[in-house]
Every structure is written in structure tokens, then in C-alpha cells.
Design an enzyme around this catalytic site. Structure first.
Site, PDB file in Angstrom:
ATOM      1  N   LYS A  13     -20.787  34.340  13.781  1.00 32.30           N
ATOM      2  CA  LYS A  13     -20.465  34.425  12.349  1.00 32.30           C
ATOM      3  C   LYS A  13     -21.257  33.409  11.530  1.00 32.30           C
ATOM      4  O   LYS A  13     -21.837  33.730  10.506  1.00 32.30           O
ATOM      5  CB  LYS A  13     -18.959  34.161  12.119  1.00 32.30           C
ATOM      6  CG  LYS A  13     -18.042  35.155  12.803  1.00 32.30           C
ATOM      7  CD  LYS A  13     -16.570  34.857  12.521  1.00 32.30           C
ATOM      8  CE  LYS A  13     -16.112  33.503  13.033  1.00 32.30           C
ATOM      9  NZ  LYS A  13     -16.157  33.350  14.493  1.00 32.30           N
ATOM     10  N   ARG A  88      -8.252  34.228   8.674  1.00 32.03           N
ATOM     11  CA  ARG A  88      -8.078  34.242  10.123  1.00 32.03           C
ATOM     12  C   ARG A  88      -6.699  34.737  10.513  1.00 32.03           C
ATOM     13  O   ARG A  88      -6.411  34.858  11.698  1.00 32.03           O
ATOM     14  CB  ARG A  88      -8.227  32.818  10.642  1.00 32.03           C
ATOM     15  CG  ARG A  88      -9.469  32.598  11.502  1.00 32.03           C
ATOM     16  CD  ARG A  88      -9.420  31.158  12.000  1.00 32.03           C
ATOM     17  NE  ARG A  88     -10.351  30.900  13.043  1.00 32.03           N
ATOM     18  CZ  ARG A  88     -11.573  30.392  12.864  1.00 32.03           C
ATOM     19  NH1 ARG A  88     -12.032  30.162  11.664  1.00 32.03           N
ATOM     20  NH2 ARG A  88     -12.332  30.146  13.901  1.00 32.03           N
ATOM     21  N   ARG A 127     -23.419  26.050  22.785  1.00 33.91           N
ATOM     22  CA  ARG A 127     -23.586  25.787  21.352  1.00 33.91           C
ATOM     23  C   ARG A 127     -23.780  24.288  21.124  1.00 33.91           C
ATOM     24  O   ARG A 127     -23.099  23.453  21.692  1.00 33.91           O
ATOM     25  CB  ARG A 127     -22.357  26.263  20.574  1.00 33.91           C
ATOM     26  CG  ARG A 127     -22.384  25.810  19.108  1.00 33.91           C
ATOM     27  CD  ARG A 127     -21.565  26.681  18.202  1.00 33.91           C
ATOM     28  NE  ARG A 127     -20.146  26.626  18.445  1.00 33.91           N
ATOM     29  CZ  ARG A 127     -19.248  27.370  17.774  1.00 33.91           C
ATOM     30  NH1 ARG A 127     -19.647  28.223  16.847  1.00 33.91           N
ATOM     31  NH2 ARG A 127     -17.968  27.271  18.054  1.00 33.91           N
ATOM     32  N   ARG A 160     -19.434  20.452  20.285  1.00 29.18           N
ATOM     33  CA  ARG A 160     -18.162  20.227  19.594  1.00 29.18           C
ATOM     34  C   ARG A 160     -17.038  20.041  20.611  1.00 29.18           C
ATOM     35  O   ARG A 160     -17.011  20.738  21.621  1.00 29.18           O
ATOM     36  CB  ARG A 160     -17.836  21.441  18.719  1.00 29.18           C
ATOM     37  CG  ARG A 160     -18.347  21.308  17.300  1.00 29.18           C
ATOM     38  CD  ARG A 160     -18.331  22.623  16.560  1.00 29.18           C
ATOM     39  NE  ARG A 160     -17.061  23.366  16.621  1.00 29.18           N
ATOM     40  CZ  ARG A 160     -16.884  24.534  16.022  1.00 29.18           C
ATOM     41  NH1 ARG A 160     -17.861  25.084  15.329  1.00 29.18           N
ATOM     42  NH2 ARG A 160     -15.735  25.153  16.116  1.00 29.18           N
ATOM     43  N   ARG A 171      -8.609  29.258  22.125  1.00 34.68           N
ATOM     44  CA  ARG A 171      -9.098  29.809  20.856  1.00 34.68           C
ATOM     45  C   ARG A 171      -9.244  31.322  20.950  1.00 34.68           C
ATOM     46  O   ARG A 171      -9.000  32.033  19.978  1.00 34.68           O
ATOM     47  CB  ARG A 171     -10.423  29.139  20.473  1.00 34.68           C
ATOM     48  CG  ARG A 171     -10.219  27.675  20.112  1.00 34.68           C
ATOM     49  CD  ARG A 171     -11.518  26.932  20.016  1.00 34.68           C
ATOM     50  NE  ARG A 171     -12.333  27.400  18.925  1.00 34.68           N
ATOM     51  CZ  ARG A 171     -13.624  27.145  18.796  1.00 34.68           C
ATOM     52  NH1 ARG A 171     -14.237  26.410  19.699  1.00 34.68           N
ATOM     53  NH2 ARG A 171     -14.288  27.613  17.772  1.00 34.68           N
TER      54      ARG A 171
HETATM   55  P1  ADP Z   1     -19.282  31.511  15.275  1.00 34.39           P
HETATM   56  O1  ADP Z   1     -19.574  30.961  13.914  1.00 34.39           O
HETATM   57  O2  ADP Z   1     -18.849  32.956  15.235  1.00 34.39           O
HETATM   58  O3  ADP Z   1     -18.315  30.677  16.048  1.00 34.39           O
HETATM   59  P2  ADP Z   1     -22.025  30.724  15.952  1.00 34.39           P
HETATM   60  O4  ADP Z   1     -22.839  31.360  14.882  1.00 34.39           O
HETATM   61  O5  ADP Z   1     -21.812  29.272  15.883  1.00 34.39           O
HETATM   62  O6  ADP Z   1     -20.628  31.519  16.120  1.00 34.39           O
HETATM   63  O7  ADP Z   1     -22.698  31.098  17.356  1.00 34.39           O
HETATM   64  C1  ADP Z   1     -22.119  30.664  18.608  1.00 34.39           C
HETATM   65  C2  ADP Z   1     -23.230  30.262  19.575  1.00 34.39           C
HETATM   66  O8  ADP Z   1     -23.980  31.419  19.963  1.00 34.39           O
HETATM   67  C3  ADP Z   1     -24.251  29.286  18.978  1.00 34.39           C
HETATM   68  O9  ADP Z   1     -24.695  28.426  20.005  1.00 34.39           O
HETATM   69  C4  ADP Z   1     -25.376  30.197  18.489  1.00 34.39           C
HETATM   70  O10 ADP Z   1     -26.629  29.510  18.480  1.00 34.39           O
HETATM   71  C5  ADP Z   1     -25.360  31.303  19.550  1.00 34.39           C
HETATM   72  N1  ADP Z   1     -25.718  32.625  19.012  1.00 34.39           N
HETATM   73  C6  ADP Z   1     -25.489  33.109  17.750  1.00 34.39           C
HETATM   74  N2  ADP Z   1     -25.935  34.382  17.629  1.00 34.39           N
HETATM   75  C7  ADP Z   1     -26.433  34.730  18.851  1.00 34.39           C
HETATM   76  C8  ADP Z   1     -27.039  35.933  19.381  1.00 34.39           C
HETATM   77  N3  ADP Z   1     -27.186  37.028  18.630  1.00 34.39           N
HETATM   78  N4  ADP Z   1     -27.423  35.921  20.678  1.00 34.39           N
HETATM   79  C9  ADP Z   1     -27.252  34.804  21.440  1.00 34.39           C
HETATM   80  N5  ADP Z   1     -26.696  33.664  21.021  1.00 34.39           N
HETATM   81  C10 ADP Z   1     -26.287  33.607  19.736  1.00 34.39           C
HETATM   82  P1  ADP Z   2     -15.802  29.109  15.118  1.00 34.73           P
HETATM   83  O1  ADP Z   2     -16.978  29.219  14.176  1.00 34.73           O
HETATM   84  O2  ADP Z   2     -16.239  28.704  16.479  1.00 34.73           O
HETATM   85  O3  ADP Z   2     -14.942  30.338  15.132  1.00 34.73           O
HETATM   86  P2  ADP Z   2     -14.723  27.435  13.085  1.00 34.73           P
HETATM   87  O4  ADP Z   2     -15.726  26.409  12.804  1.00 34.73           O
HETATM   88  O5  ADP Z   2     -14.660  28.623  12.173  1.00 34.73           O
HETATM   89  O6  ADP Z   2     -14.907  27.933  14.582  1.00 34.73           O
HETATM   90  O7  ADP Z   2     -13.279  26.806  13.121  1.00 34.73           O
HETATM   91  C1  ADP Z   2     -12.969  25.685  13.920  1.00 34.73           C
HETATM   92  C2  ADP Z   2     -11.465  25.440  13.886  1.00 34.73           C
HETATM   93  O8  ADP Z   2     -11.046  25.151  12.540  1.00 34.73           O
HETATM   94  C3  ADP Z   2     -10.613  26.618  14.307  1.00 34.73           C
HETATM   95  O9  ADP Z   2     -10.451  26.698  15.718  1.00 34.73           O
HETATM   96  C4  ADP Z   2      -9.299  26.320  13.581  1.00 34.73           C
HETATM   97  O10 ADP Z   2      -8.564  25.318  14.254  1.00 34.73           O
HETATM   98  C5  ADP Z   2      -9.768  25.729  12.279  1.00 34.73           C
HETATM   99  N1  ADP Z   2      -9.918  26.751  11.223  1.00 34.73           N
HETATM  100  C6  ADP Z   2     -11.067  27.142  10.622  1.00 34.73           C
HETATM  101  N2  ADP Z   2     -10.829  28.096   9.710  1.00 34.73           N
HETATM  102  C7  ADP Z   2      -9.486  28.338   9.734  1.00 34.73           C
HETATM  103  C8  ADP Z   2      -8.623  29.223   9.041  1.00 34.73           C
HETATM  104  N3  ADP Z   2      -9.086  30.090   8.123  1.00 34.73           N
HETATM  105  N4  ADP Z   2      -7.304  29.178   9.333  1.00 34.73           N
HETATM  106  C9  ADP Z   2      -6.814  28.312  10.235  1.00 34.73           C
HETATM  107  N5  ADP Z   2      -7.568  27.462  10.942  1.00 34.73           N
HETATM  108  C10 ADP Z   2      -8.905  27.463  10.694  1.00 34.73           C
END
Ligand code: ADP
Ligand code: ADP
Ligand code: ZN
Length: 214
Positions: A13, A88, A127, A160, A171
């Protein structure tokens, strides 16, 4: 253009939201980034959010909803935004729909990036995030040019705390219970768009651009 990114933790995302924000010149609003900035600055909100985040749970809706609704009133968001990590939960989605309806607005698209659970643990374990600017990398899939250093600003990259495997399992459970139902919510609203998130990040982005229009 008002967009929501849906998908499991690690689905990509944030990666896609940054590309979308650049291309369409709209702000990328990540609740996770907002919480992490608050934790770093030691604010009251950050202190409240930290324990939930460390455990892999969700921060309570009442701490999230007003924060986002307020953020959407900023000047930079007047032509749209891409929301990443919000909503979420169903109550968050309902609060967003209501806040927008009061202004005569609605979301244009909710983009679900579909990645199976099997791929997620690997995505999260690899990541790395920049301590300074928040840019994200993957040690194998999307490596930085210099190991351990951010391409954009040169600062250190870290794993992280909540990306450790035990927390990732929590999660994912929380995602399936509380966030996945949003797919049906936005399908019912008629704005759901789905993309395959298992392909290369550029191919995911191209699929999104196809959907949104150049
Ligand atoms: P999210 O915001 O949904 O938690 P991230 O954008 O941080 O996800 O991506 C999670 C991990 O996967 C990061 O290490 C990112 O560099 C990697 N990643 C993102 N998109 C891709 C893809 N299309 N293929 C492989 N790895 C990816
Ligand atoms: P990821 O990109 O890997 O899905 P985020 O960076 O979006 O993770 O979120 C990290 C953490 O922050 C989540 O696991 C949750 O604890 C908290 N968080 C983020 N956004 C929300 C939300 N909209 N509602 C509740 N908790 C949230
Ligand atoms: Zn950086």
C-alpha cells in the site's frame, strides 16, 4: 481524486501510494506514518498509540478518526488525497463516509492490493524503512543502491519493531478480522478496484494507472 488503499500489512500500500501521490500530485496520508512521527516526537498521541502498535493490534478508532477527518481539511488535500492505512475498521469507514457526505463528497476508488498471507511474512521480514524520510525498501525485492542507506536522503534503514515475525502474525489476524470486511463495504459502495499485488511493483502501479486513467 480521493483514493483509499486497501490490503494486508505488507501488501504494498505504502509503496503504491507514494507512486500515486507523485503522479497525480495529491498528498499521501499514512496513519502509520503519522503515528510513527508522533512516537518519535514523544507526543501524547504517540505514547497512547505505541503500545497497540508494538503488540500488532490496532490503535482505538477514537484516536484515529478525528485525526484523519481533520487532516482531510488541510489546504493540500482540497484536490484529493491517497489514504494509506485508513480506514482499517468498519466504524472508521463509516465515519469517513459520513464526514465526506457532510461536504457533499465521496471516495472515488478503494484500491485493494491482493497478496496472499504466504507472501506477507517474507515481505515484512525484508522491509527496511528510512529513519529520516520514511522511504521503504525490501532487501531482496526492492534493494537500496547502498546497503542499509536510503537512496533518497542517505540516512540509515531499519527493520520496524512491528515487522518481526511474531508481531506480523498478530497483524495478519487483525487484518482478516477487522480490515478485510472493508473490501465488501467498498464493493457495496461501488468503488472497489482490485489489483494483483504479487507482481513487480511497476506492474502493480501500471495496473492502478489503467484503473484510474492517466
Ligand atoms: P504496506 O504499506 O502495505 O504495509 P509496503 O509498501 O511497505 O506495504 O511494502 C511491504 C514490503 O514489500 C516493503 O519491503 C516493500 O519494499 C516490498 N514491496 C512492495 N511492493 C512490492 C512488490 N510489488 N513486489 C515485491 N515486494 C514489494
Ligand atoms: P502497514 O503499512 O505495514 O500495514 P502501517 O504503517 O499502516 O502498517 O500501520 C502500523 C500500525 O499503526 C498498525 O499495525 C496499527 O497498530 C497502527 N495503525 C495505523 N493505521 C491505523 C488505523 N487506521 N487504525 C488503527 N490503527 C492503525
Ligand atoms: Zn530517507
Amino acid at each position: 481524486m480521493k483514493l483509499i488503499m486497501l490490503g494486508a500489512p505488507g501488501a504494498g500500500k505504502g509503496t503504491q501510494a507514494k507512486l500515486i501521490a507523485d503522479k497525480y500530485q495529491i498528498p499521501h496520508i499514512s496513519t502509520g506514518d503519522i503515528f510513527r512521527a508522533n512516537i518519535k516526537d514523544g507526543t501524547e498521541l504517540g505514547m497512547k498509540a505505541k503500545s497497540y502498535m508494538d503488540a500488532g493490534g490496532l490503535v482505538p478508532d477514537e484516536l484515529v478518526i478525528d485525526l484523519v477527518v481533520d487532516r482531510l481539511t488541510w489546504e493540500d488535500a482540497k484536490n484529493g488525497y491517497v489514504l494509506d492505512g485508513f480506514p482499517r475498521t468498519i466504524p472508521q469507514a463509516e465515519a469517513l463516509t459520513k464526514a465526506l457526505a457532510e461536504k457533499g463528497e465521496k471516495i472515488d476508488a478503494a484500491i485493494d492490493i491482493d497478496v496472499p498471507d504466504e507472501n506477507i511474512i517474507n515481505r515484512m521480514g525484508g522491509r527496511r524503512a528510512c529513519v529520516a524520510c520514511g522511504a521503504t525498501y525490501h532487501i531482496v525485492n526492492i534493494p537500496p543502491k547502498v546497503e542499509g542507506k536510503c537512496d533518497k536522503c542517505g540516512a540509515d534503514l531499519i527493520l520496524r519493531d512491528d515487522d518481526k515475525p511474531e508481531t506480523v502474525k498478530n497483524r495478519l489476524e487483525v487484518y482478516h478480522e477487522q480490515t478485510q470486511p472493508l473490501i465488501d463495504y467498498y464493493k457495496a459502495e461501488g468503488v472497489l478496484k482490485e489489483v494483483d499485488g504479487t507482481v513487480d511493483m511497476n506492474d502493480v502501479f501500471n495496473a492502478i494507472v489503467q484503473i484510474l486513467g492517466a
